[in-house]
Design a protein around this motif. Structure first.
Motif, short mmCIF file in Angstrom:
data_model
loop_
_atom_site.label_atom_id
_atom_site.label_comp_id
_atom_site.label_asym_id
_atom_site.label_seq_id
_atom_site.Cartn_x
_atom_site.Cartn_y
_atom_site.Cartn_z
N PRO A 143 0.70 -1.38 0.01
CA PRO A 143 -0.05 -0.16 -0.12
C PRO A 143 0.75 1.31 -0.08
O PRO A 143 1.87 1.28 0.51
CB PRO A 143 -0.72 -0.19 1.38
CG PRO A 143 -0.57 -1.50 1.80
CD PRO A 143 0.56 -1.99 1.24
N LYS A 144 0.20 2.29 -0.45
CA LYS A 144 0.86 3.60 -0.35
C LYS A 144 -0.33 4.58 0.21
O LYS A 144 -1.50 4.43 -0.09
CB LYS A 144 1.02 4.28 -1.97
CG LYS A 144 1.74 3.55 -2.90
CD LYS A 144 1.98 4.15 -4.09
CE LYS A 144 2.50 3.17 -5.16
NZ LYS A 144 2.37 4.00 -6.41
N ALA A 161 7.19 9.19 -0.09
CA ALA A 161 8.62 8.59 0.57
C ALA A 161 8.68 7.13 0.61
O ALA A 161 7.67 6.33 1.04
CB ALA A 161 8.81 8.89 1.82
N GLU A 162 9.66 6.59 -0.09
CA GLU A 162 9.73 4.83 0.01
C GLU A 162 10.46 4.46 1.30
O GLU A 162 11.42 5.25 1.79
CB GLU A 162 10.63 4.52 -1.27
CG GLU A 162 10.30 4.86 -2.84
CD GLU A 162 10.91 3.84 -3.75
OE1 GLU A 162 11.88 4.50 -3.85
OE2 GLU A 162 10.29 3.11 -4.25
N HIS A 214 10.34 7.48 11.48
CA HIS A 214 10.29 8.17 10.24
C HIS A 214 8.79 8.86 9.75
O HIS A 214 9.09 9.77 9.11
CB HIS A 214 10.38 6.99 9.27
CG HIS A 214 11.78 6.38 9.22
ND1 HIS A 214 12.07 5.25 9.78
CD2 HIS A 214 13.18 6.94 8.82
CE1 HIS A 214 13.43 5.00 9.37
NE2 HIS A 214 14.00 6.13 8.90
N GLY A 215 8.02 8.46 10.08
CA GLY A 215 6.55 9.08 9.69
C GLY A 215 6.38 10.44 10.51
O GLY A 215 6.03 11.27 9.89
N ASP A 216 6.90 10.35 11.91
CA ASP A 216 6.77 11.71 12.42
C ASP A 216 7.67 12.75 11.76
O ASP A 216 7.12 13.68 11.23
CB ASP A 216 7.23 11.59 13.90
CG ASP A 216 6.62 10.76 14.63
OD1 ASP A 216 5.45 10.19 14.18
OD2 ASP A 216 6.90 10.39 15.91
N MET A 217 8.80 12.49 11.30
CA MET A 217 9.89 13.41 10.62
C MET A 217 9.23 13.72 9.32
O MET A 217 9.32 15.00 8.89
CB MET A 217 11.28 12.56 10.51
CG MET A 217 12.29 13.50 9.78
SD MET A 217 12.27 15.25 10.79
CE MET A 217 13.87 14.56 11.96
N LEU A 218 8.88 12.85 8.62
CA LEU A 218 8.53 13.08 7.42
C LEU A 218 7.14 14.04 7.45
O LEU A 218 7.06 14.94 6.38
CB LEU A 218 7.99 11.93 6.82
CG LEU A 218 9.10 10.98 6.17
CD1 LEU A 218 8.60 9.46 5.77
CD2 LEU A 218 9.81 11.46 4.74
N GLN A 259 5.33 4.98 1.72
CA GLN A 259 5.19 3.65 1.59
C GLN A 259 6.28 3.00 2.16
O GLN A 259 7.39 3.47 2.35
CB GLN A 259 5.49 3.55 0.12
CG GLN A 259 5.18 1.88 -0.59
CD GLN A 259 5.29 1.94 -1.96
OE1 GLN A 259 5.70 2.89 -2.75
NE2 GLN A 259 5.27 0.64 -2.55
N GLY A 260 6.22 1.77 2.93
CA GLY A 260 7.31 1.23 3.75
C GLY A 260 6.80 0.14 4.72
O GLY A 260 5.65 0.00 4.86
N TYR A 261 7.71 -0.57 5.01
CA TYR A 261 7.34 -1.60 6.04
C TYR A 261 6.64 -1.04 7.32
O TYR A 261 5.88 -1.86 7.91
CB TYR A 261 8.58 -2.38 6.67
CG TYR A 261 9.45 -3.17 5.41
CD1 TYR A 261 8.91 -3.56 4.15
CD2 TYR A 261 10.71 -3.60 5.60
CE1 TYR A 261 9.49 -4.00 3.00
CE2 TYR A 261 11.27 -4.32 4.61
CZ TYR A 261 10.75 -4.40 3.58
OH TYR A 261 11.58 -5.10 2.46
#
Ligand code: C2E
Ligand code: MG
Ligand code: MG
Ligand code: MG
Length: 292
Positions: A46-47, A236-237, A244-248, A257-259
């Motif tokens: 998913p994205k 962001a891949e 990571h989500g927080d920073m993005l 998108q990502g694990y």
């Protein structure tokens, strides 16, 4: 003496080369047989929009369900056929399988865009757009915008004018286009300018270290600024963690998108995942940092 050793080496090399050519040939035949035996499958990752919780679509990722070795990722077999006509046949299989899947989900009431990765060998075919049109023609009930092409900037290394025309032709059919692994090639900015993509997928190598590495963060911030100036969206891949989500989200990159969101999964699991998925509760409220 030296000459003899040299000659000897040459022979050895020759035999090795011969063996490796033969095994290359055998691998190709195995892959061809696997394709015809229906051993390839698509997984879907998913994205999402981390801020709104919207599921934007899914990327189709090729797997070989090997009868002995189990599920094999593309790194195990794509390099073998990369430059071979079989890559075109397999590529068309992928597009067709993705369209079938879109139709199946549509029949279940789920209208989900699916992106497929297009290899360099496929793009070197002058009639790629025509083949794509033909494949789409088999699915008149599917809106072409539900299909997206993901193109590596490194596949455009050939004739840029020609490839951008080819991609324009594809866009003319109504399909979406994203630049995959953005930032890893030599001419990212040229491709951003010249290729008719609507989405830029920032390579996971730039995302991995954004929490520790201010330079990667600066690169990402720069890509976001550029992409928005060009009217492109950024995904962001390789978003592996909540942090990571927080920073993005803080720097204004909402699409991911990502694990850390979901691993690639079999098609049958995706509808339940879409129904169930919720972003981290604090994501919606995260403030954007001001750009200086
Ligand atoms: P890609 O298109 O950049 O796809 C993303 C790859 O990163 C996928 O690997 C995915 O499983 C992996 N990934 C996703 N999230 C994360 C994460 O959070 N962390 C890490 N470390 N990895 C993550 P996969 O499925 O092994 O595919 C590798 C590459 O093979 C793809 O990179 C794509 O370039 C190529 N590929 C996959 N399917 C196809 C296909 O049908 N046709 C062609 N031509 N290439 C394909
Ligand atoms: Mg991709
Ligand atoms: Mg990628
Ligand atoms: Mg990649």
């Amino acid at each position: 003496q030296a000459k003899l050793a040299g000659k000897h080496r040459y022979h050895l090399f020759d035999a090795e080369q011969d063996r490796s050519l033969r095994s290359h040939h055998e691998s190709l035949e195995h892959l061809r047989a696997a394709l015809h035996a229906g051993e390839f499958v698509l997984f879907f990752q998913p994205k999402v929009n981390m801020r709104t919780g919207e599921v934007l679509g899914a990327e189709a990722l090729l797997r070989w369900q090997h009868p002995q070795q189990g599920l094999l990722p593309p790194a195990h077999f794509l390099p073998i056929i990369e430059e071979h006509p079989l890559a075109v046949e397999l590529g068309n299989w992928v597009i067709d399988a993705a369209l079938q899947q879109i139709r199946e989900w549509q029949q279940q009431g789920l209208s989900l865009p699916v992106s497929v990765n297009i290899g360099a060998r496929q793009l070197r075919q002058r009639d790629f757009a025509r083949q794509l049109q033909e494949l789409l023609g088999h699915y008149p009930d599917i809106a072409p915008r539900l299909l997206e092409l993901e193109v590596l900037e490194t596949s455009a290394l050939g004739d840029l004018a020609q490839i951008s025309q080819l991609l324009e032709d594809c866009r003319g059919l109504g399909v979406g286009l994203s630049l995959d692994d953005f930032g890893t090639g030599y001419s990212s900015l040229t491709y951003l300018k010249r290729l008719p993509a609507t989405i830029v997928k920032v390579d996971q190598s730039f995302i991995r270290d954004i929490l520790e590495d201010p330079e990667d963060l600066a690169i990402l911030d720069g890509i976001l600024g550029l992409a928005s100036a060009f009217g492109r969206q950024v995904i962001a891949e390789g978003v592996e963690t909540r942090e990571h989500g927080d920073m993005l989200l803080r720097i204004g990159c909402d699409l991911a998108q990502g694990y850390g969101i979901a691993r690639p999964m079999p098609a049958a699991e995706l509808p339940a995942w879409v129904a169930r998925w919720r972003p981290e509760p604090h994501w919606a409220g995260l403030r954007r940092l001001n750009r200086e």
